[in-house]
Design a protein around this motif. Structure first.
Motif, short mmCIF file in Angstrom:
data_model
loop_
_atom_site.label_atom_id
_atom_site.label_comp_id
_atom_site.label_asym_id
_atom_site.label_seq_id
_atom_site.Cartn_x
_atom_site.Cartn_y
_atom_site.Cartn_z
N ILE A 190 3.49 -6.40 5.67
CA ILE A 190 2.41 -5.24 6.28
C ILE A 190 0.88 -5.69 5.75
O ILE A 190 0.69 -6.57 4.77
N ASP A 191 -0.10 -5.97 6.51
CA ASP A 191 -0.81 -6.45 6.26
C ASP A 191 -2.12 -4.83 6.52
O ASP A 191 -1.76 -4.13 7.89
N GLY A 192 -3.03 -4.94 6.11
CA GLY A 192 -4.48 -3.61 5.91
C GLY A 192 -5.76 -3.71 5.70
O GLY A 192 -5.89 -5.08 4.56
N SER A 193 -6.55 -3.53 5.50
CA SER A 193 -7.61 -3.08 4.58
C SER A 193 -8.36 -2.16 4.33
O SER A 193 -8.12 -0.89 5.32
N VAL A 194 -8.93 -1.87 3.42
CA VAL A 194 -9.50 -0.88 3.02
C VAL A 194 -10.97 -1.45 2.69
O VAL A 194 -11.30 -2.18 1.68
N GLY A 195 -12.33 -0.64 3.58
CA GLY A 195 -13.53 -1.19 3.06
C GLY A 195 -13.34 -2.89 3.36
O GLY A 195 -12.48 -3.03 4.20
N ARG A 196 -13.59 -3.54 2.23
CA ARG A 196 -13.85 -5.40 2.55
C ARG A 196 -12.81 -5.69 1.74
O ARG A 196 -13.04 -7.17 1.85
N PHE A 197 -11.17 -5.26 1.17
CA PHE A 197 -10.50 -5.51 0.43
C PHE A 197 -9.10 -5.72 2.10
O PHE A 197 -8.81 -4.70 2.50
N ALA A 198 -8.33 -7.14 1.99
CA ALA A 198 -7.51 -6.88 2.57
C ALA A 198 -6.11 -7.09 2.03
O ALA A 198 -6.56 -6.87 0.43
N LEU A 199 -5.08 -6.09 2.71
CA LEU A 199 -4.31 -6.17 1.28
C LEU A 199 -2.51 -6.34 2.49
O LEU A 199 -3.21 -6.64 3.74
N HIS A 200 -2.21 -7.37 1.69
CA HIS A 200 -0.81 -7.48 2.55
C HIS A 200 0.35 -7.15 0.94
O HIS A 200 0.52 -7.30 0.35
N ALA A 201 1.63 -7.30 1.85
CA ALA A 201 2.76 -7.39 1.30
C ALA A 201 4.02 -7.80 2.07
O ALA A 201 3.83 -7.56 3.33
N ASP A 202 4.66 -7.53 0.96
CA ASP A 202 5.51 -8.21 2.10
C ASP A 202 7.00 -8.55 1.15
O ASP A 202 6.71 -8.16 -0.14
#
Length: 665
Positions: A190-202
């Motif tokens: 799963i990938d997403g973002s909050v503001g200028r922060f990109a987030l990832h989990a697997d």
């Protein structure tokens, strides 16, 4: 070489005879699969552009169809790639007959820092189930990652540190069930973002029982057991988290991952391996950091790896540990006098050991190793000819607690040229020279390795290993019908290999009957081979097809064959994709292999591996839901790979059906 010429000629003739039919069957060339960029290549070009650095990239549906319980199984049908096949839990890729420390394993361009290169019973810690793509790379670009990557490298790309901001949450979840081992596997990203922060989990969860075999466990022994192969089950858990701060100037990010893996070794000893790894990575990229430079990239990683080899009572016998810190700094410059390329520095600091958990002889003493390297890879067009060159200087030092420190100064280099002799066709010629420092276990082993039933003996006086390689490549890269052919010759000086002497020892190295003595030795050797592949409409809608053949020969000068040499293979596949439907059928024929090392006893018989796939994708709102069925070894053939130490006692799984569903959002 007669067999090599026959296999190579067959594939090329098939390409020529198929061309007219292929061009008349389908007229559209609109791709349904996007062009894939090879991230491990400094020039980040597409797969079909890699004549000077032969590459294969598995991604998308092809990767999901071929995914197995190990990296070796996943890549085992690629051109020039076979597998060590040490049970379902541990199977490492073998490239052109070379394995272990000669094939570099990477995760997102950084060393995996496990101990899979030490022995075939050790699993690769990089997980293919959550990979975005898996890259196979050889040639000058391999010099960026280590002078020891003589055979090539495999890079598992999971994008755990995201580099872009996703405007909406995206991801993929998959569940599958396999009949041959009642295997259950669930994975997701799963990938997403909050503001200028990109987030990832697997994450990945896999559990499988002992797998079914088509015949008896031991060749020609009806009393050795049948049905399920004892001690071949696996259980794995893998979780990764990452985050990046992304701006117009570039990004900086970090990730952490945790792997636990318990798997059986289907040998007479009935061992298990309990594997654990925690990994931390940071990465950053700055665009146009200085005048004349395209970007600056920095990577650093720390890995804490441990596995225990468990006996029949599940008590630890030997504990392997590796603590590794790696850093890389790369800078890509803008064209300078027509040359474009990348240069940088790399450091590595490791503490490795394989110590007895029972107070007996240690397999490998605690050894501190350091390396510092500088590398440069460049490319230039001179008229229609593209030139490529690379070099690497490296200093390696090994310091065991027992003394006998060793230092090695290593030089490696590669030059090549690509000539587009007519529209859509190109020929390439590459020369390379590489030096490899002996691995810690090759220098200092002096104890039992129960999972392989050997007592290993290293030699601290080994010289560095040197190789000279020449490779000629020809390929067609445009149109519905495409093909490529490679021939190569690799000449080694002071090649290091494990020689089974025939002596039987006990756990302390005294005469006994429990362990085979394996002494690491050096000798000159030659590896040569040929490969050819024809593809038809590889990425477009409608019918598609593939033919391939590969062969390699590895010999010690004046002393017979190298151990565990791959069999000659020829394969064919046909597929169809249109709208929501996709299906395919593939057959690989492996010839009998009787080119044995002096201490090998059993040749392997020929085999036929027939696989099939069927999938249907439906829209659920804005999401894709894919139902799929995979069939593996449909003929239920008894397959024993010549590259497996366990070929006499552990065949590959029999017929298996894999049912699954995959959701993309």
């Amino acid at each position: 070489m007669n067999t090599q010429r026959t296999l190579l000629a067959s594939a090329i003739l098939a390409a020529l005879s198929s061309a007219a039919f292929a061009q008349s069957t389908i007229t559209t060339t609109d791709p349904v699969v996007p062009k894939v960029v090879v991230t491990a290549n400094p020039f980040r070009t597409g797969e079909s552009d890699q004549i000077l650095t032969p590459a294969k990239v598995l991604q998308g549906d092809e990767l999901r169809d071929k995914a197995g319980s190990s990296l070796g199984e996943t890549l085992s049908q690629e051109l020039g790639v076979s597998a060590s096949a040490f049970g379902a839990g541990a199977s490492r890729p073998i490239i052109r007959g070379m394995e272990g420390p000669r094939v570099k394993m990477l995760e997102n361009g950084m060393a995996v820092s496990d101990v899979s290169g030490l022995s075939n019973d050790h699993a690769v810690s990089a997980e293919g189930a959550v990979a975005h793509q898996i890259e196979i790379l050889r040639g000058p670009a391999a010099l960026l990652y280590g002078s020891g990557a003589i055979g090539g490298l495999v890079n598992v790309v999971n994008e755990r540190i995201p580099t872009t901001l996703e405007p909406i949450v995206t991801g993929q979840v998959e569940a599958r069930y396999s009949t041959v081992d009642t295997g259950r596997n669930t994975s997701g990203t799963i990938d997403g973002s909050v503001g200028r922060f990109a987030l990832h989990a697997d994450g990945n969860w896999r559990e499988a029982d002992d797998y079914k075999i088509p015949g008896t466990r031991v060749i020609g022994d009806p009393d050795s057991g049948s049905g399920r192969l004892a001690n071949s089950g696996t259980r794995e858990r893998n979780l990764g988290l990452g985050a990046s701060y992304v701006e117009d100037w570039g990004y900086v990010g970090a990730s952490v991952s945790r792997l636990t893996n318990l798997y059986g070794i289907p040998s007479d000893e009935g061992s298990k391996i309990d594997q654990k790894q925690t990994r931390y990575d940071i990465e950053g990229l700055v665009k146009a950091p200085f005048t004349g430079f395209e970007n600056l990239k920095f990577k650093a990683g720390y890995t804490s790896y441990e596995h225990a080899e468990l006996g029949e009572d599940d008590a630890p016998e030997v504990i392997f540990r590796n603590r590794s810190t790696e850093t890389r700094l790369e800078m890509s410059h803008l064209p300078l006098a027509g040359w474009r390329g990348t240069f940088g520095i790399q450091t590595e600091n490791t503490n490795f050991s394989a110590l007895s958990a029972e107070g007996g002889a240690d397999t490998v003493p605690v050894t501190h190793s350091t390396s510092q390297a500088g590398f440069l890879v460049e490319e230039k067009d001179v008229g229609p000819v593209r030139l490529s060159a690379g070099g690497r200087l490296e200093h390696v030092k090994r310091e065991p607690v027992t003394g006998l420190d060793r230092s090695f100064d290593l030089k490696s280099g590669s030059v090549g040229a690509q000539w587009p002799f007519m529209q859509g066709y190109a020929a390439g010629l590459t020369f390379s020279y590489a030096e490899r420092a002996p691995a810690t276990e090759e220098l200092y082993s002096a104890g039992p390795h129960d999972a392989t039933a050997t007592f290993d003996v290293g030699n601290p006086d080994f010289d560095k290993e040197r190789s000279r390689n020449v490779e000629l490549s020809v390929q067609k890269t445009t149109g519905l019908v495409r093909w490529k052919a490679n021939v190569y010759r690799n000449k080694f000086k002071d090649f290091i290999y494990g020689n089974i002497t025939g002596n039987l020892l006990d756990e302390e190295g005294n005469p006994g009957d429990a362990l085979r003595e394996r002494i690491f030795e050096q000798a000159n050797a030659t590896v040569r081979g040929a490969e050819a592949e024809l593809t038809y409409n590889e990425t477009g809608a409608g019918w598609s097809g593939r033919l391939f053949a590969d062969t390699s020969r590895g010999k010690l000068d004046g002393a017979g064959s190298l151990p565990l040499q791959p069999a000659d293979r020829i394969g064919a596949s046909v597929g169809y994709r249109m709208d929501a439907l996709r299906t395919g059928l593939s057959l690989v024929h492996g010839r009998g292999q009787d080119r044995l090392a002096s201490f090998e006893d059993t040749p392997t018989e020929s085999y036929n591996q027939l696989n099939a796939n069927l999938s249907y994708t439906q829209k659920v709102g804005s999401n894709d839901l894919t139902w799929f069925l995979l069939a593996k070894n449909l003929l239920n053939d008894e397959i024993r790979l010549s590259t497996s130490v366990l070929k006499d006692i552990a065949p590959l799984p029999g017929r298996s059906f894999v049912f699954g569903v995959r959701a993309k959002f």
